[in-house]
Design an enzyme around this catalytic site. Structure first.
Site, PDB file in Angstrom:
ATOM      1  CG  ASN A 145      -0.173   0.570   2.526  1.00  0.00           C
ATOM      2  OD1 ASN A 145       0.799  -0.096   2.541  1.00  0.00           O
ATOM      3  ND2 ASN A 145      -0.509   1.077   3.698  1.00  0.00           N
ATOM      4  CB  CYS A 198       2.552   4.659   4.144  1.00  0.00           C
ATOM      5  SG  CYS A 198       2.170   5.996   3.339  1.00  0.00           S
ATOM      6  CD  GLU A 250       1.041   1.870   6.323  1.00  0.00           C
ATOM      7  OE1 GLU A 250       2.139   2.217   5.706  1.00  0.00           O
ATOM      8  OE2 GLU A 250       0.130   2.390   6.156  1.00  0.00           O
TER       9      GLU A 250
HETATM   10  N1  UDP Z   1      -3.443   6.885   3.067  1.00  0.00           N
HETATM   11  C1  UDP Z   1      -4.015   7.670   2.191  1.00  0.00           C
HETATM   12  N2  UDP Z   1      -4.199   8.585   2.484  1.00  0.00           N
HETATM   13  C2  UDP Z   1      -2.755   9.784   2.713  1.00  0.00           C
HETATM   14  C3  UDP Z   1      -3.290   9.052   3.757  1.00  0.00           C
HETATM   15  C4  UDP Z   1      -3.037   8.026   4.225  1.00  0.00           C
HETATM   16  O1  UDP Z   1      -4.772   7.353   0.961  1.00  0.00           O
HETATM   17  O2  UDP Z   1      -3.438  11.275   2.182  1.00  0.00           O
HETATM   18  C5  UDP Z   1      -3.297   5.575   3.457  1.00  0.00           C
HETATM   19  C6  UDP Z   1      -1.995   4.466   2.590  1.00  0.00           C
HETATM   20  O3  UDP Z   1      -2.498   3.931   2.256  1.00  0.00           O
HETATM   21  C7  UDP Z   1      -1.702   4.847   4.262  1.00  0.00           C
HETATM   22  C8  UDP Z   1      -2.707   4.473   5.128  1.00  0.00           C
HETATM   23  O4  UDP Z   1      -3.493   5.573   4.643  1.00  0.00           O
HETATM   24  O5  UDP Z   1      -0.667   4.087   3.643  1.00  0.00           O
HETATM   25  C9  UDP Z   1      -1.786   4.865   6.425  1.00  0.00           C
HETATM   26  O6  UDP Z   1      -1.796   6.346   6.917  1.00  0.00           O
HETATM   27  P1  UDP Z   1      -1.392   7.279   8.040  1.00  0.00           P
HETATM   28  O7  UDP Z   1      -1.481   5.942   9.055  1.00  0.00           O
HETATM   29  O8  UDP Z   1      -0.864   7.958   7.536  1.00  0.00           O
HETATM   30  O9  UDP Z   1      -3.146   7.256   7.953  1.00  0.00           O
HETATM   31  P2  UDP Z   1      -4.536   8.213   9.288  1.00  0.00           P
HETATM   32  O10 UDP Z   1      -4.873   6.539   9.841  1.00  0.00           O
HETATM   33  O11 UDP Z   1      -2.781   8.927  10.251  1.00  0.00           O
HETATM   34  O12 UDP Z   1      -4.936   9.073   8.534  1.00  0.00           O
END
Ligand code: UDP
Length: 534
Positions: free
Chosen positions: A238, A240, A242
């Site tokens: 995905n 980022c 993970e």
């Molecule tokens: N993600 C996305 N758009 C964004 C940020 C994150 O689609 O602007 C997705 C992406 O797959 C990333 C995952 O959400 O790997 C998790 O990112 P993060 O933990 O920063 O998300 P949060 O839950 O804090 O928004």
């Protein structure tokens, strides 16, 4: 210059109002009640879920917070889509990615099936334009579609290291601002790492030094550790990094805020155990409550029922415990905590399996006993949810102690890290504002010899921590994580390509599934900045 000083609570409130709250909701508590009420299957679950969210011990990923109980109901952050080599297949994938972005998810693609530029395509004499030209189209489309109307979609474009277009791919983000909606990563296998093409490695490292991209992924490590090898080879992650996922698979994430498990200078393992169990029930329920954007995604996701429970607030926790990030004690704490999360999460997944059944594809997996979820753990970046919880993001060291943060597109906030501010107060240090000013202008307090050495060690920030220590930390977490770890190895401003190449080898040998770098101050358009060192 006049800065507007903002507290973590104010930033969290602004973010919630702009992107997360539904009409009629006035703040964080309302959101937690809505989400817990929707995800909990009975009153007892609803209460438990509400409690760990209200106490900021746990938050699910943003799509769950935004969409649960809203009538939209797409709750996952992570998706991988396959990419074929025909125009029909490529544009089918583009359409599917637009649907996912609209629902709030991010998409990963391996573009290696696309034939190289210059090769035969279409009618006789027609020339193919190659993967990079299609990535540009995906990038433009993403720019148009806002996720759930609230943020832009994230993507990762991956290309195998032996694809003939690998060099243009590696250079595709060379100039800052290109492919703005894509991260890019090179998929390397062990044979490349054992006898690499030094030219390619130099170009990768040169681009990383310039602009922090591409990242690198290690296909053989990912697949050696694949929990369900019977379903095929994994060749994408995905956005980022993970979640290594199969084509059409999705995964929902959740993160425990480790900072909230410290009380009176002690880490509360008993509370952590209990919260892990609750969080696993929560994330497993999300799979069934989810409204999947495509039938193929629903089918692939329900086969493996992957969930990704991870952590945030790790550096804050270390500061509260008085342990410097770059120290053996920090690695020990990381290993102890993450191995406990791994074992407790598997234990809970096993209990749920007894009641509701194991994940359907368990026959093709490495599991020797029934579990509900093919994977239970992953470390997400927690870019937004850590702001909501008011803690340091993921397992990253603090970026700065006093810094400017661009937020919600236009606003810029001056932030002083609350644990730093509190430590300055409780240390009865004179000239607090002078210290904060130094922390902002130099980006660090290392040069302030009037401050005690252990204090300066405790508050070392990301670019003062050596790349080996960054990678060692990522590796300790990876050892106890089924999916993968999102982490940026921060390089100091003066780093060179040799450092990057050494770090790539070091990370590969340590068993990482991938690496992402950022050389401090290499991008003009950075979200967080400290002063210019004057
Ligand atoms: N993600 C996305 N758009 C964004 C940020 C994150 O689609 O602007 C997705 C992406 O797959 C990333 C995952 O959400 O790997 C998790 O990112 P993060 O933990 O920063 O998300 P949060 O839950 O804090 O928004």
């Amino acid at each position: 210059m006049v800065f507007i000083l903002r507290s973590y609570d104010e930033i969290s409130g602004d973010l919630l109002r702009a992107r997360y709250l539904l009409p009629g909701e006035s703040g964080y508590c309302d959101m937690c009640r809505r989400v817990a009420g929707y995800i909990g299957a009975c009153d007892e679950e609803k209460n438990e879920f509400e409690e760990i969210m209200l106490s900021k011990k746990f938050l699910p990923n943003s799509p769950t917070l935004m969409n649960a109980g809203s009538g939209k109901g797409q709750l996952s952050a992570c998706f991988v889509l396959p990419v074929g080599d025909s125009i029909r297949e490529i544009f089918e994938t583009l359409k599917n990615s637009a649907i996912i972005h609209k629902s709030g998810g991010g998409t990963g693609f391996n573009f290696s099936s696309i034939r190289p530029s210059g090769s035969q395509a279409g009618f006789p004499g027609g020339k193919a334009s190659g993967p990079v030209s299609f990535i540009k189209i995906f990038d433009s489309a993403t720019g148009v579609i806002k996720q759930g109307g609230r943020r832009r979609g994230a993507n990762i474009g991956i290309l195998d290291v032996d694809h003939p277009d690998i060099i243009p791919f590696i250079n595709s983000k060379r100039a800052e601002g290109r492919l703005r909606n894509f991260n890019i990563s090179v998929m390397a296998d062990d044979s490349f790492m054992r006898s690499p093409d030094d030219g390619i490695l130099e170009i990768i490292a040169g681009n990383i030094i310039r602009n922090g991209e591409p990242g690198i992924l290690f296909r053989d490590t990912v697949n050696r550790k694949n929990k369900v090898p019977g379903l095929g080879v994994i060749d994408a992650v995905n956005p980022c990094g993970e979640e290594p996922l199969l084509p059409f698979e999705s995964c929902n994430l959740g993160s425990l805020n480790l900072s909230e498990f410290v009380s009176s200078g002690e880490f509360r393992y008993d509370l952590l155990k209990k919260s892990v169990r609750t969080a696993v029930c929560f994330l497993d329920n999300v799979i069934d409550k989810n409204r999947y954007p495509l039938k193929e995604i629903e089918d692939a996701t329900l086969k493996t029922r992957k969930i990704g429970l991870g952590v945030m607030g790790f550096h804050d926790m270390l500061i509260k415990l008085g342990i410097p990030y770059e120290s053996p004690g920090a690695l020990q704490a990381a290993g102890g905590i993450m191995s406990l999360i791994e074992s407790e999460s598997v234990g809970e997944s096993r209990i749920i399996a007894e009641e509701k059944g194991a994940f359907p594809a368990i026959g093709g997996s490495i599991w020797e006993f029934p579990v509900r979820n093919a994977t239970t753990t992953a470390i997400a970046p927690t870019g937004s949810i850590s702001l909501i919880a008011g803690c340091s993001s993921g397992i990253e060291p603090l970026f700065g102690l006093a810094y400017l943060r661009r937020h919600l597109a236009s606003r810029e906030y001056f932030i002083v890290h609350p644990l730093f501010s509190k430590a300055l107060d409780s240390g009865f240090l004179k000239d607090k504002s002078g210290i904060i000013s130094e922390a902002y202008s130099k980006g660090s307090i290392s040069g302030l010899e009037s401050l005690p050495e252990d204090f300066r060690a405790l508050f070392k920030v990301a670019d003062e921590i050596g790349w080996k220590a960054h990678i060692d930390m990522q590796a300790v977490f990876q050892d106890h994580v089924h999916a993968a770890v999102s982490k940026t190895v921060m390089l100091p401003e003066h780093s060179g390509t040799d450092d990057v190449i050494d770090a790539i080898y070091y990370g590969w040998r340590k068993g990482l599934k991938g690496l992402t770098f950022y050389r401090n101050k290499s991008r003009r358009d950075a979200v967080m900045t400290t002063g210019d060192g004057c």
